[in-house]
Design a protein around this motif. Structure first.
Motif, mmCIF file in Angstrom:
data_model
loop_
_atom_site.group_PDB
_atom_site.id
_atom_site.type_symbol
_atom_site.label_atom_id
_atom_site.label_comp_id
_atom_site.label_asym_id
_atom_site.label_seq_id
_atom_site.Cartn_x
_atom_site.Cartn_y
_atom_site.Cartn_z
ATOM 1 N N UNK A 162 0.840 -1.204 0.000
ATOM 2 C CA UNK A 162 0.000 0.000 0.000
ATOM 3 C C UNK A 162 0.872 1.250 0.000
ATOM 4 N N UNK A 163 1.976 1.193 0.738
ATOM 5 C CA UNK A 163 2.917 2.314 0.764
ATOM 6 C C UNK A 163 3.542 2.511 -0.625
ATOM 7 N N UNK A 164 3.951 1.422 -1.269
ATOM 8 C CA UNK A 164 4.562 1.527 -2.605
ATOM 9 C C UNK A 164 3.552 2.069 -3.619
ATOM 10 N N UNK A 165 2.314 1.559 -3.530
ATOM 11 C CA UNK A 165 1.273 2.025 -4.457
ATOM 12 C C UNK A 165 0.965 3.509 -4.225
ATOM 13 N N UNK A 166 1.065 3.931 -2.975
ATOM 14 C CA UNK A 166 0.841 5.354 -2.677
ATOM 15 C C UNK A 166 1.929 6.216 -3.309
ATOM 16 N N UNK A 167 3.166 5.727 -3.269
ATOM 17 C CA UNK A 167 4.275 6.495 -3.854
ATOM 18 C C UNK A 167 4.139 6.536 -5.380
ATOM 19 N N UNK A 168 3.676 5.422 -5.954
ATOM 20 C CA UNK A 168 3.541 5.342 -7.413
ATOM 21 C C UNK A 168 2.291 6.072 -7.924
ATOM 22 N N UNK A 169 1.428 6.496 -7.010
ATOM 23 C CA UNK A 169 0.240 7.251 -7.422
ATOM 24 C C UNK A 169 -0.976 6.381 -7.679
ATOM 25 N N UNK A 170 -0.919 5.133 -7.256
ATOM 26 C CA UNK A 170 -2.041 4.215 -7.488
ATOM 27 C C UNK A 170 -3.043 4.239 -6.346
ATOM 28 N N UNK A 171 -2.676 4.839 -5.228
ATOM 29 C CA UNK A 171 -3.619 5.061 -4.125
ATOM 30 C C UNK A 171 -3.610 6.547 -3.809
ATOM 31 N N UNK A 172 -4.778 7.070 -3.469
ATOM 32 C CA UNK A 172 -4.888 8.479 -3.097
ATOM 33 C C UNK A 172 -4.779 8.578 -1.581
ATOM 34 N N UNK A 173 -3.705 9.186 -1.090
ATOM 35 C CA UNK A 173 -3.515 9.271 0.365
ATOM 36 C C UNK A 173 -4.475 10.293 0.969
ATOM 37 N N UNK A 174 -4.803 10.087 2.253
ATOM 38 C CA UNK A 174 -5.751 10.991 2.916
ATOM 39 C C UNK A 174 -5.063 12.000 3.835
ATOM 40 N N UNK A 175 -3.805 11.733 4.154
ATOM 41 C CA UNK A 175 -3.092 12.678 5.006
ATOM 42 C C UNK A 175 -1.613 12.643 4.706
ATOM 43 N N UNK A 176 -0.898 13.694 5.098
ATOM 44 C CA UNK A 176 0.533 13.775 4.845
ATOM 45 C C UNK A 176 0.809 14.167 3.408
ATOM 46 N N UNK A 177 2.060 14.041 2.978
ATOM 47 C CA UNK A 177 2.374 14.366 1.579
ATOM 48 C C UNK A 177 3.593 13.595 1.105
ATOM 49 N N UNK A 178 3.734 13.553 -0.217
ATOM 50 C CA UNK A 178 4.849 12.847 -0.839
ATOM 51 C C UNK A 178 5.603 13.837 -1.710
ATOM 52 N N UNK A 179 6.881 14.043 -1.365
ATOM 53 C CA UNK A 179 7.722 14.971 -2.122
ATOM 54 C C UNK A 179 8.719 14.175 -2.936
ATOM 55 N N UNK A 180 8.840 14.558 -4.207
ATOM 56 C CA UNK A 180 9.830 13.920 -5.076
ATOM 57 C C UNK A 180 10.605 15.010 -5.800
ATOM 58 N N UNK A 181 11.906 14.991 -5.627
ATOM 59 C CA UNK A 181 12.785 16.025 -6.189
ATOM 60 C C UNK A 181 12.271 17.424 -5.843
ATOM 61 N N UNK A 182 11.829 17.556 -4.595
ATOM 62 C CA UNK A 182 11.436 18.853 -4.071
ATOM 63 C C UNK A 182 10.000 19.260 -4.369
ATOM 64 N N UNK A 183 9.296 18.477 -5.200
ATOM 65 C CA UNK A 183 7.907 18.846 -5.547
ATOM 66 C C UNK A 183 6.914 17.926 -4.854
ATOM 67 N N UNK A 184 5.791 18.503 -4.458
ATOM 68 C CA UNK A 184 4.718 17.719 -3.858
ATOM 69 C C UNK A 184 3.970 17.006 -4.982
ATOM 70 N N UNK A 185 4.099 15.672 -5.026
ATOM 71 C CA UNK A 185 3.444 14.909 -6.098
ATOM 72 C C UNK A 185 2.181 14.204 -5.603
ATOM 73 N N UNK A 186 1.780 14.505 -4.368
ATOM 74 C CA UNK A 186 0.668 13.782 -3.729
ATOM 75 C C UNK A 186 -0.595 13.733 -4.582
ATOM 76 N N UNK A 187 -0.845 14.803 -5.341
ATOM 77 C CA UNK A 187 -2.109 14.877 -6.089
ATOM 78 C C UNK A 187 -1.980 14.335 -7.516
#
Ligand SMILES: Nc1ncnc2c1ncn2[C@@H]1O[C@H](COP(=O)(O)OP(=O)(O)OP(=O)(O)O)[C@@H](O)[C@H]1O
Ligand SMILES: [Mg+2]
Length: 230
Positions: free
Chosen positions: A42-67
């Motif tokens: 579930x964590x990996x799928x969240x990073x890959x964008x296959x799950x929509x997280x409900x809290x917190x955020x995911x930053x990649x190369x300085x950008x928020x990619x959560x959405x």
């Protein structure tokens, strides 16, 4: 670099990830460990964008990619090899690799480097994915992710159900990608021995949370093993 910051994920009423944080840096291997069902995939799928997280955020190369959705994350350089490989059994090796070009600029080709890493795939280009051995399918799944030219590579249990000689081969490629090609690697593993050989950092999950994490050199092996056997 990848920064997962206190993310939450629920499936309906059941909470699956609770305030999970994780880091992965270029040239380094971060290994996520944990027993069955603790939320690793579930964590990996969240990073890959296959799950929509409900809290917190995911930053990649300085950008928020959560959405961002999965195709946009792939374009941003996030590569994902799912658990169970999920290759297309009725497509040839060549066609499986080309599926990864869907999000790439027009005219993009499968990088020749993929065949340097996995020579067997060159030999089997016209063979159907479903006719490959488990180990060869895993190599194909990794090669497919690399075809999109990512800078982060997420591998969800790449050694699951694979014979030891092929596991060694896959470990060699993972090490090479991090050490020589400067990939940031996030690797999910069930076995601490394998993780220990490869990882720079580890995160041990227990019931949707990171119970223990940090640089491998600072790890208390016994504490890790206890969390993996409870
Ligand atoms: N799509 C889904 N809908 C509902 N529940 C799910 C879904 N995917 C996973 N779960 C549940 O979330 C929890 C975590 O599952 P996940 O697959 O992330 O665990 P895992 O650590 O990868 O397990 P494994 O080691 O078996 O691969 C489990 O209880 C699982 O049943
Ligand atoms: Mg899993």
């Amino acid at each position: 670099m990848l920064r997962v910051e206190t993310i939450d994920l629920s499936y309906g009423a059941s909470r699956c990830l609770r305030g999970v944080s994780l880091e992965a840096d270029p040239g380094r291997i971060t290994c996520v460990l944990g027993r069955n069902g603790v939320g690793k995939s579930s964590l990996m799928r969240s990073i890959a964008g296959l799950e929509r997280i409900q809290g917190g955020r995911i930053l990649w190369e300085g950008k928020d990619v959560s959405a961002l959705g999965p195709a946009d994350r792939a374009r941003a350089g996030i590569g994902y090899v799912p658990q169970g490989r999920e290759i297309f059994p009725f497509l040839t090796v060549q066609e499986n690799l080309e599926t990864a070009l869907a999000a790439a600029p027009r005219g993009s080709k499968v990088p020749e480097e993929v065949f340097t890493l996995f020579p067997i795939l060159k030999q089997f280009l016209r063979r159907r994915g479903g006719d490959l051995s488990g180990g060869q399918q895993q190599q194909l799944a990794i090669a497919r992710a690399l075809t999109a030219r990512p800078r982060l590579l997420i591998l969800d249990e790449p050694t699951e159900g694979i014979q030891p000689s092929v596991i060694k081969d896959i470990a060699r490629v993972i090490r090479l990608l991090a050490r020589e090609k400067n990939f940031a690697v996030v690797l999910v593993e069930q076995y601490y021995e394998f993780a220990r050989e490869l990882a720079d950092r580890i995160a041990v999950m227990v019931r949707g949370e990171v119970a223990l994490g940090g640089p491998i050199d600072a790890m208390d092996d016994e504490a890790v093993r206890r969390l993996l056997t409870v």
